[in-house]
Motif scaffolding. Structure first.
Motif, PDB file in Angstrom:
ATOM      1  N   ASN A  40       0.942  -1.260  -0.001  1.00 25.53           N
ATOM      2  CA  ASN A  40       0.040  -0.136  -0.064  1.00 25.53           C
ATOM      3  C   ASN A  40       0.727   1.288   0.056  1.00 25.53           C
ATOM      4  O   ASN A  40       0.527   2.226  -0.783  1.00 25.53           O
ATOM      5  CB  ASN A  40      -0.972   0.111   1.249  1.00 25.53           C
ATOM      6  N   ILE A  41       1.959   1.299   0.693  1.00 27.69           N
ATOM      7  CA  ILE A  41       2.730   2.329   0.743  1.00 27.69           C
ATOM      8  C   ILE A  41       3.556   2.592  -0.523  1.00 27.69           C
ATOM      9  O   ILE A  41       3.356   3.668  -1.076  1.00 27.69           O
ATOM     10  CB  ILE A  41       3.981   2.130   1.729  1.00 27.69           C
ATOM     11  N   GLY A  42       3.697   1.413  -1.260  1.00 31.14           N
ATOM     12  CA  GLY A  42       4.494   1.612  -2.554  1.00 31.14           C
ATOM     13  C   GLY A  42       3.471   2.219  -3.468  1.00 31.14           C
ATOM     14  O   GLY A  42       3.948   3.256  -4.408  1.00 31.14           O
ATOM     15  N   LEU A  43       2.376   1.501  -3.623  1.00 35.77           N
ATOM     16  CA  LEU A  43       1.300   2.176  -4.649  1.00 35.77           C
ATOM     17  C   LEU A  43       1.040   3.504  -4.435  1.00 35.77           C
ATOM     18  O   LEU A  43       1.050   4.430  -5.379  1.00 35.77           O
ATOM     19  CB  LEU A  43       0.303   1.205  -4.615  1.00 35.77           C
ATOM     20  N   ALA A  44       0.803   4.073  -3.116  1.00 33.05           N
ATOM     21  CA  ALA A  44       0.446   5.489  -2.968  1.00 33.05           C
ATOM     22  C   ALA A  44       1.699   6.390  -3.164  1.00 33.05           C
ATOM     23  O   ALA A  44       1.722   7.454  -3.761  1.00 33.05           O
ATOM     24  CB  ALA A  44       0.181   5.396  -1.252  1.00 33.05           C
ATOM     25  N   PHE A  45       2.994   5.784  -2.906  1.00 33.42           N
ATOM     26  CA  PHE A  45       4.232   6.556  -3.025  1.00 33.42           C
ATOM     27  C   PHE A  45       4.181   6.659  -4.548  1.00 33.42           C
ATOM     28  O   PHE A  45       4.490   7.871  -5.374  1.00 33.42           O
ATOM     29  CB  PHE A  45       5.490   5.742  -2.744  1.00 33.42           C
ATOM     30  N   GLN A  46       3.958   6.048  -5.732  1.00 28.84           N
ATOM     31  CA  GLN A  46       3.999   6.044  -7.013  1.00 28.84           C
ATOM     32  C   GLN A  46       2.926   6.997  -7.407  1.00 28.84           C
ATOM     33  O   GLN A  46       3.002   7.816  -8.597  1.00 28.84           O
ATOM     34  CB  GLN A  46       4.091   4.564  -7.711  1.00 28.84           C
ATOM     35  N   ILE A  47       1.688   6.878  -6.958  1.00 26.31           N
ATOM     36  CA  ILE A  47       0.655   7.685  -7.294  1.00 26.31           C
ATOM     37  C   ILE A  47       0.787   8.878  -6.997  1.00 26.31           C
ATOM     38  O   ILE A  47       0.777   9.973  -7.780  1.00 26.31           O
ATOM     39  CB  ILE A  47      -0.848   7.294  -6.876  1.00 26.31           C
ATOM     40  N   GLN A  48       1.615   9.257  -5.690  1.00 29.06           N
ATOM     41  CA  GLN A  48       2.017  10.620  -5.449  1.00 29.06           C
ATOM     42  C   GLN A  48       3.167  11.136  -6.397  1.00 29.06           C
ATOM     43  O   GLN A  48       3.181  12.370  -7.003  1.00 29.06           O
ATOM     44  CB  GLN A  48       2.405  10.836  -4.053  1.00 29.06           C
ATOM     45  N   ASP A  49       3.839  10.287  -7.079  1.00 29.30           N
ATOM     46  CA  ASP A  49       4.941  10.821  -8.118  1.00 29.30           C
ATOM     47  C   ASP A  49       4.236  11.046  -9.271  1.00 29.30           C
ATOM     48  O   ASP A  49       4.770  12.157  -9.836  1.00 29.30           O
ATOM     49  CB  ASP A  49       5.802   9.605  -8.342  1.00 29.30           C
ATOM     50  N   ASP A  50       2.891  10.361  -9.761  1.00 28.16           N
ATOM     51  CA  ASP A  50       2.462  10.732 -10.936  1.00 28.16           C
ATOM     52  C   ASP A  50       1.747  12.446 -10.560  1.00 28.16           C
ATOM     53  O   ASP A  50       1.919  13.251 -11.425  1.00 28.16           O
ATOM     54  CB  ASP A  50       1.082  10.031 -11.053  1.00 28.16           C
TER      55      ASP A  50
ATOM     56  N   LEU B 289      -7.465   9.033 -13.978  1.00 24.39           N
ATOM     57  CA  LEU B 289      -8.397   9.499 -13.188  1.00 24.39           C
ATOM     58  C   LEU B 289      -8.681  10.851 -12.825  1.00 24.39           C
ATOM     59  O   LEU B 289      -9.608  11.562 -12.225  1.00 24.39           O
ATOM     60  CB  LEU B 289      -8.220   8.651 -11.756  1.00 24.39           C
ATOM     61  N   GLY B 290      -7.415  11.684 -13.090  1.00 28.61           N
ATOM     62  CA  GLY B 290      -7.561  12.985 -12.749  1.00 28.61           C
ATOM     63  C   GLY B 290      -6.918  13.311 -11.703  1.00 28.61           C
ATOM     64  O   GLY B 290      -6.884  12.357 -10.571  1.00 28.61           O
ATOM     65  N   ILE B 291      -6.394  14.514 -11.256  1.00 30.19           N
ATOM     66  CA  ILE B 291      -5.790  14.801 -10.185  1.00 30.19           C
ATOM     67  C   ILE B 291      -6.430  14.438  -8.735  1.00 30.19           C
ATOM     68  O   ILE B 291      -5.894  13.947  -7.760  1.00 30.19           O
ATOM     69  CB  ILE B 291      -5.038  16.223  -9.943  1.00 30.19           C
ATOM     70  N   ASP B 292      -7.590  14.965  -8.752  1.00 29.12           N
ATOM     71  CA  ASP B 292      -8.616  14.931  -7.425  1.00 29.12           C
ATOM     72  C   ASP B 292      -8.537  13.623  -7.100  1.00 29.12           C
ATOM     73  O   ASP B 292      -8.376  13.165  -5.924  1.00 29.12           O
ATOM     74  CB  ASP B 292      -9.650  15.514  -7.580  1.00 29.12           C
ATOM     75  N   LYS B 293      -9.099  12.566  -8.035  1.00 32.12           N
ATOM     76  CA  LYS B 293      -9.346  11.159  -7.864  1.00 32.12           C
ATOM     77  C   LYS B 293      -7.875  10.547  -7.517  1.00 32.12           C
ATOM     78  O   LYS B 293      -7.956   9.703  -6.391  1.00 32.12           O
ATOM     79  CB  LYS B 293      -9.919  10.463  -8.932  1.00 32.12           C
ATOM     80  N   ALA B 294      -6.866  10.790  -8.045  1.00 31.34           N
ATOM     81  CA  ALA B 294      -5.586  10.137  -7.982  1.00 31.34           C
ATOM     82  C   ALA B 294      -5.213  10.757  -6.153  1.00 31.34           C
ATOM     83  O   ALA B 294      -4.899   9.860  -5.390  1.00 31.34           O
ATOM     84  CB  ALA B 294      -4.380  10.966  -8.550  1.00 31.34           C
ATOM     85  N   LYS B 295      -5.315  11.989  -5.860  1.00 28.44           N
ATOM     86  CA  LYS B 295      -5.365  12.292  -4.521  1.00 28.44           C
ATOM     87  C   LYS B 295      -5.922  11.465  -3.483  1.00 28.44           C
ATOM     88  O   LYS B 295      -5.675  11.018  -2.321  1.00 28.44           O
ATOM     89  CB  LYS B 295      -5.469  13.661  -4.184  1.00 28.44           C
ATOM     90  N   GLU B 296      -7.147  11.114  -3.860  1.00 30.85           N
ATOM     91  CA  GLU B 296      -8.364  10.268  -3.102  1.00 30.85           C
ATOM     92  C   GLU B 296      -7.645   8.919  -2.764  1.00 30.85           C
ATOM     93  O   GLU B 296      -7.696   8.282  -1.914  1.00 30.85           O
ATOM     94  CB  GLU B 296      -9.606  10.385  -3.479  1.00 30.85           C
ATOM     95  N   GLN B 297      -7.012   8.658  -4.024  1.00 30.13           N
ATOM     96  CA  GLN B 297      -6.397   7.097  -3.787  1.00 30.13           C
ATOM     97  C   GLN B 297      -5.320   7.038  -3.091  1.00 30.13           C
ATOM     98  O   GLN B 297      -4.976   6.249  -2.145  1.00 30.13           O
ATOM     99  CB  GLN B 297      -6.076   6.586  -5.176  1.00 30.13           C
ATOM    100  N   VAL B 298      -4.418   8.128  -2.839  1.00 26.62           N
ATOM    101  CA  VAL B 298      -3.308   8.295  -2.059  1.00 26.62           C
ATOM    102  C   VAL B 298      -3.644   8.250  -0.612  1.00 26.62           C
ATOM    103  O   VAL B 298      -3.052   7.672   0.065  1.00 26.62           O
ATOM    104  CB  VAL B 298      -2.363   9.672  -2.339  1.00 26.62           C
ATOM    105  N   GLU B 299      -4.640   9.063  -0.202  1.00 29.71           N
ATOM    106  CA  GLU B 299      -5.284   9.058   0.997  1.00 29.71           C
ATOM    107  C   GLU B 299      -5.626   7.645   1.629  1.00 29.71           C
ATOM    108  O   GLU B 299      -5.336   7.301   2.822  1.00 29.71           O
ATOM    109  CB  GLU B 299      -6.424  10.139   1.049  1.00 29.71           C
ATOM    110  N   GLU B 300      -6.507   7.196   0.726  1.00 26.74           N
ATOM    111  CA  GLU B 300      -7.222   5.779   1.182  1.00 26.74           C
ATOM    112  C   GLU B 300      -5.957   4.595   1.199  1.00 26.74           C
ATOM    113  O   GLU B 300      -6.191   4.137   2.287  1.00 26.74           O
ATOM    114  CB  GLU B 300      -8.007   5.136  -0.168  1.00 26.74           C
ATOM    115  N   LEU B 301      -5.151   4.571   0.444  1.00 27.85           N
ATOM    116  CA  LEU B 301      -3.884   3.724   0.451  1.00 27.85           C
ATOM    117  C   LEU B 301      -2.951   4.144   1.771  1.00 27.85           C
ATOM    118  O   LEU B 301      -2.468   3.336   2.445  1.00 27.85           O
ATOM    119  CB  LEU B 301      -2.991   3.732  -0.743  1.00 27.85           C
ATOM    120  N   THR B 302      -2.928   5.173   2.220  1.00 26.90           N
ATOM    121  CA  THR B 302      -2.249   5.717   3.396  1.00 26.90           C
ATOM    122  C   THR B 302      -2.834   5.171   4.589  1.00 26.90           C
ATOM    123  O   THR B 302      -2.366   4.450   5.460  1.00 26.90           O
ATOM    124  CB  THR B 302      -2.211   7.300   3.297  1.00 26.90           C
TER     125      THR B 302
END
Length: 307
Positions: free
Chosen positions: A225-235, A265-278
């Motif tokens: 979960n950390i790795g996936l969130a980390f990479q989405i944050q890179d995006d 997904l767009g920036i807002d949805k990507a940010k939501e994914q980061v929060e959920e995975l965190t």
């Protein structure tokens, strides 16, 4: 806890460990050693060795000399992957961590060989964890030390190889297209290419400290979960940051026409994914019922970083 001070102390320690295991720049083949050391010592936050060390401490690991070869090895493997990622045949980047990439400085052929050298040298280095001192001649202690180190080596090889990081690079190079389940394929790339080494780091730390199989499984899931969130944050940062802040080219995903979480997904949805995975990662941490406040804060900060 003064997080920034604690982080500076840990980075200083990790840098010392890494330098102690790097090859000396001598002999007729010294150019390869220079290129390898240039690649590893080019800065960076040392996230993977830090996660390894702190997970080791989380499970009560006290003998840091035992884990040090793996601390150096994981950063060598990470650095080799960046050297190869930057090559013209892959991402074709000229800057990494705010300075010229290895192949720009030493040439493309030496860049390839430096990456090869670091990957091989990483396993040569990790094998030093099998070294036995006089205090560990007791058969039970010796068996446990070797057993844990062997399991750690297995994880390192798998997570760095074709079933881990290299496998993710293959899928990434072959490309993700809108007509072939792009989100599922993108998750596969991120899981293997980014999460795998984070999983290896945290699992090795846990196993060397004596974590059982159930605990190691929780750590693996948490690290995924950390790795996936980390990479989405890179995006997200590739779109919102600058080269001065990030230390590497921005808008490279757009330039290379890559599909990312932001493009899908767009920036807002990507940010939501980061929060959920965190939150999932932190929930996994809490379920272990162990204390390491620095590690918990590190997980939160590295995922939600702005650079």
């Amino acid at each position: 806890m003064n997080f920034n001070k604690e982080q500076a102390n840990r980075i200083e320690y990790i840098e010392t460990v890494i330098k102690n295991y790097l090859p000396k720049e001598e002999g007729f083949q010294k150019t390869i050693f220079e290129a390898m050391n240039y690649s590893v010592l080019g800065g960076g936050k040392r996230i993977r060795p830090m996660l390894m060390l702190e997970t080791y401490r989380l499970f009560g690991g006290a003998d840091q000399s035992y884990i040090e070869p793996f601390i150096a090895a994981i950063e060598m493997i990470h650095s080799y992957s960046l050297v190869h990622d930057d090559l013209p045949a892959m991402d074709n980047d000229e800057y990494r961590r705010g300075r010229k990439t290895t192949h720009i400085v030493y040439g493309e052929a030496m860049g390839i060989l430096a990456g090869d050298g670091l990957l091989n040298y990483a396993f040569e280095t990790a094998c030093k964890a099998f070294k036995v001192n006089s205090a560990e001649r007791d058969s039970t202690v010796l068996y446990e030390r070797i057993r844990k180190a062997a399991k750690a080596m297995e994880i390192l090889g798998q997570k760095a190889g074709v079933y881990g990081m290299i496998g993710g690079q293959v899928v990434d190079i072959e490309g993700i297209h809108h007509e072939d389940s792009p989100l599922e394929k993108l998750n596969c790339v991120y899981k293997l290419k980014t999460s795998a080494l984070i999983e290896a780091s945290m699992m090795i730390g846990a196993i060397l400290a004596g974590a059982n199989d159930a605990e190691a499984a929780i750590v693996e899931d948490m690290a995924a979960n950390i790795g996936l969130a980390f990479q989405i944050q890179d995006d997200i940062l590739d779109v919102t940051s600058t080269v001065e802040v990030l230390g590497k080219p921005v808008h490279s995903d757009e330039r290379n026409e890559k599909i990312t979480y932001v493009t899908l997904l767009g920036i807002d949805k990507a940010k939501e994914q980061v929060e959920e995975l965190t939150q999932k990662a932190l929930a996994g941490f809490d379920s272990l019922n162990r204390k390491n406040e620095y590690l918990k804060e590190l997980i939160n900060r590295l995922i939600t970083r702005i650079k």
